[in-house]
Design a protein around this motif. Structure first.
Motif, PDB file in Angstrom:
ATOM      1  N   SER A   1      -1.282   2.967 -17.667  1.00 52.77           N
ATOM      2  CA  SER A   1      -2.613   3.550 -17.455  1.00 52.77           C
ATOM      3  C   SER A   1      -3.304   3.073 -16.186  1.00 52.77           C
ATOM      4  O   SER A   1      -4.487   3.337 -16.002  1.00 52.77           O
ATOM      5  CB  SER A   1      -3.545   3.278 -18.652  1.00 52.77           C
ATOM      6  OG  SER A   1      -3.039   3.874 -19.809  1.00 52.77           O
ATOM      7  N   LYS A   2      -2.580   2.393 -15.314  1.00 50.63           N
ATOM      8  CA  LYS A   2      -3.189   1.931 -14.069  1.00 50.63           C
ATOM      9  C   LYS A   2      -2.342   2.386 -12.893  1.00 50.63           C
ATOM     10  O   LYS A   2      -1.162   2.691 -13.033  1.00 50.63           O
ATOM     11  CB  LYS A   2      -3.252   0.409 -14.037  1.00 50.63           C
ATOM     12  CG  LYS A   2      -3.961  -0.232 -15.195  1.00 50.63           C
ATOM     13  CD  LYS A   2      -3.814  -1.736 -15.104  1.00 50.63           C
ATOM     14  CE  LYS A   2      -4.226  -2.393 -16.400  1.00 50.63           C
ATOM     15  NZ  LYS A   2      -4.003  -3.852 -16.349  1.00 50.63           N
ATOM     16  N   ILE A   3      -2.969   2.364 -11.720  1.00 52.62           N
ATOM     17  CA  ILE A   3      -2.246   2.565 -10.468  1.00 52.62           C
ATOM     18  C   ILE A   3      -2.051   1.207  -9.825  1.00 52.62           C
ATOM     19  O   ILE A   3      -3.012   0.460  -9.638  1.00 52.62           O
ATOM     20  CB  ILE A   3      -3.030   3.487  -9.508  1.00 52.62           C
ATOM     21  CG1 ILE A   3      -3.304   4.850 -10.135  1.00 52.62           C
ATOM     22  CG2 ILE A   3      -2.278   3.625  -8.190  1.00 52.62           C
ATOM     23  CD1 ILE A   3      -2.097   5.708 -10.291  1.00 52.62           C
ATOM     24  N   ILE A   4      -0.800   0.852  -9.495  1.00 55.66           N
ATOM     25  CA  ILE A   4      -0.493  -0.386  -8.775  1.00 55.66           C
ATOM     26  C   ILE A   4      -0.258  -0.017  -7.318  1.00 55.66           C
ATOM     27  O   ILE A   4       0.643   0.779  -7.012  1.00 55.66           O
ATOM     28  CB  ILE A   4       0.768  -1.065  -9.349  1.00 55.66           C
ATOM     29  CG1 ILE A   4       0.654  -1.266 -10.855  1.00 55.66           C
ATOM     30  CG2 ILE A   4       1.028  -2.375  -8.606  1.00 55.66           C
ATOM     31  CD1 ILE A   4      -0.377  -2.253 -11.285  1.00 55.66           C
ATOM     32  N   PHE A   5      -1.056  -0.582  -6.417  1.00 53.91           N
ATOM     33  CA  PHE A   5      -0.954  -0.268  -4.993  1.00 53.91           C
ATOM     34  C   PHE A   5      -0.130  -1.322  -4.261  1.00 53.91           C
ATOM     35  O   PHE A   5      -0.178  -2.508  -4.598  1.00 53.91           O
ATOM     36  CB  PHE A   5      -2.348  -0.224  -4.349  1.00 53.91           C
ATOM     37  CG  PHE A   5      -3.197   0.937  -4.768  1.00 53.91           C
ATOM     38  CD1 PHE A   5      -4.101   0.802  -5.810  1.00 53.91           C
ATOM     39  CD2 PHE A   5      -3.105   2.161  -4.122  1.00 53.91           C
ATOM     40  CE1 PHE A   5      -4.899   1.876  -6.204  1.00 53.91           C
ATOM     41  CE2 PHE A   5      -3.899   3.234  -4.507  1.00 53.91           C
ATOM     42  CZ  PHE A   5      -4.794   3.091  -5.548  1.00 53.91           C
ATOM     43  N   GLY A   6       0.587  -0.876  -3.225  1.00 54.25           N
ATOM     44  CA  GLY A   6       1.155  -1.799  -2.259  1.00 54.25           C
ATOM     45  C   GLY A   6       0.064  -2.319  -1.346  1.00 54.25           C
ATOM     46  O   GLY A   6      -1.098  -1.931  -1.454  1.00 54.25           O
ATOM     47  N   SER A   7       0.446  -3.194  -0.447  1.00 53.31           N
ATOM     48  CA  SER A   7      -0.543  -3.880   0.393  1.00 53.31           C
ATOM     49  C   SER A   7      -1.101  -3.005   1.508  1.00 53.31           C
ATOM     50  O   SER A   7      -2.084  -3.379   2.146  1.00 53.31           O
ATOM     51  CB  SER A   7       0.066  -5.133   1.003  1.00 53.31           C
ATOM     52  OG  SER A   7       1.231  -4.787   1.734  1.00 53.31           O
ATOM     53  N   GLY A   8      -0.505  -1.859   1.751  1.00 49.91           N
ATOM     54  CA  GLY A   8      -1.011  -0.955   2.789  1.00 49.91           C
ATOM     55  C   GLY A   8      -0.332  -1.179   4.131  1.00 49.91           C
ATOM     56  O   GLY A   8       0.023  -2.306   4.483  1.00 49.91           O
ATOM     57  N   THR A   9      -0.152  -0.098   4.863  1.00 51.54           N
ATOM     58  CA  THR A   9       0.418  -0.155   6.214  1.00 51.54           C
ATOM     59  C   THR A   9      -0.502   0.592   7.160  1.00 51.54           C
ATOM     60  O   THR A   9      -0.769   1.784   6.953  1.00 51.54           O
ATOM     61  CB  THR A   9       1.817   0.491   6.261  1.00 51.54           C
ATOM     62  OG1 THR A   9       2.688  -0.180   5.354  1.00 51.54           O
ATOM     63  CG2 THR A   9       2.406   0.415   7.678  1.00 51.54           C
ATOM     64  N   ARG A  10      -1.007  -0.130   8.158  1.00 53.06           N
ATOM     65  CA  ARG A  10      -1.895   0.504   9.143  1.00 53.06           C
ATOM     66  C   ARG A  10      -1.062   1.194  10.198  1.00 53.06           C
ATOM     67  O   ARG A  10      -0.176   0.574  10.810  1.00 53.06           O
ATOM     68  CB  ARG A  10      -2.806  -0.535   9.783  1.00 53.06           C
ATOM     69  CG  ARG A  10      -3.829   0.042  10.765  1.00 53.06           C
ATOM     70  CD  ARG A  10      -4.821  -1.016  11.226  1.00 53.06           C
ATOM     71  NE  ARG A  10      -5.568  -1.560  10.100  1.00 53.06           N
ATOM     72  CZ  ARG A  10      -6.653  -1.014   9.575  1.00 53.06           C
ATOM     73  NH1 ARG A  10      -7.131   0.116  10.083  1.00 53.06           N
ATOM     74  NH2 ARG A  10      -7.279  -1.578   8.567  1.00 53.06           N
TER      75      ARG A  10
END
Lengths: 116, 110
Positions: free
Chosen positions: B96-105
């Motif tokens: 029931s959750k979204i797990i995000f990666g750390s992001g790439t700029r």
């Protein structure tokens, strides 16, 4: 209309202040979310409401108090915050249902909060 | 627990270059996978999604294929534009959750 509207866009508050963040959607979504996003980090889930009932609280300190007065509105009441609570606060909404996370979440632009 | 790992940025490319942003995941079962994009000063927007193995999500010239055998969901675009400059988050659904990666700029030079 796929818009989630958050107000205010910016907020500066002192540690003794009480303020509220507001979020509104008119897509008929019955699941609404609060996230906290620090600079250069991904969003962190804080709360989930499903059918106006709190379904997930990610062990958030009690100085953050969510409220869902109806299916279109979500508030986040703030009291006695700390400087480390400064962040971008994002609201999102989605269709509700048994497999909540499979549904697309639509995000607002966020409220940038600074705690002095 | 479930997690997402994506390549660290920043990534800087010239306009019309080919883009790949790597993403791998760890999860029990077969979660739905997503790419979200965050333009400067804005919230997140869903870019594309895939719900089962071998599905290909695509949108605005971006593509990603759900690879169960390599637990990957790499984002690709054949010819990037300056307007693609943003932060890209790989994510999966988990309990029931979204797990995000750390992001790439991503920054695109004219």
């Amino acid at each position: 209309d796929t818009e989630v509207t958050q107000t205010p866009k910016h907020l500066v508050m002192g540690m003794t202040n009480k303020k509220s963040l507001k979020c509104e959607q008119h897509m008929g979504h019955r699941a609404m979310y609060w996230y906290k996003q620090k600079a250069k980090k991904p969003p962190e889930l804080m709360f989930v409401y499903s059918y106006e009932k709190l379904s997930i609280n990610e062990s958030v300190p009690s100085r953050f108090s969510p409220e869902c007065p109806n299916s279109s509105l979500l508030n986040l009441h703030l009291h006695a915050l700390q400087p480390e609570d400064s962040a971008l606060y994002l609201c999102a909404s989605s269709l509700a249902g048994n497999q909540l996370a499979k549904n697309i979440q639509y995000f607002g632009a966020g409220t940038r909060l600074s705690v002095l | 627990g479930d997690s997402v790992t994506q390549m660290e940025g920043p990534v800087t490319l010239s306009e019309e270059a080919f883009l790949t942003i790597n993403c791998t995941y760890t999860a029990t079962g077969y979660p739905s996978l997503f790419w979200y994009v965050q333009y400067p000063g804005e919230g997140l927007q869903l870019l594309l999604k895939a719900t089962k193995a071998d599905d290909k999500g695509s949108n605005k010239g971006f593509e990603a294929t759900y690879r169960k055998e390599t637990t990957s969901f790499h984002l690709e675009k054949g010819s990037v534009q300056v307007s693609d400059s943003a932060v890209y988050f790989c994510a999966l659904e988990s309990a029931s959750k979204i797990i995000f990666g750390s992001g790439t700029r991503l920054s695109i030079r004219p």
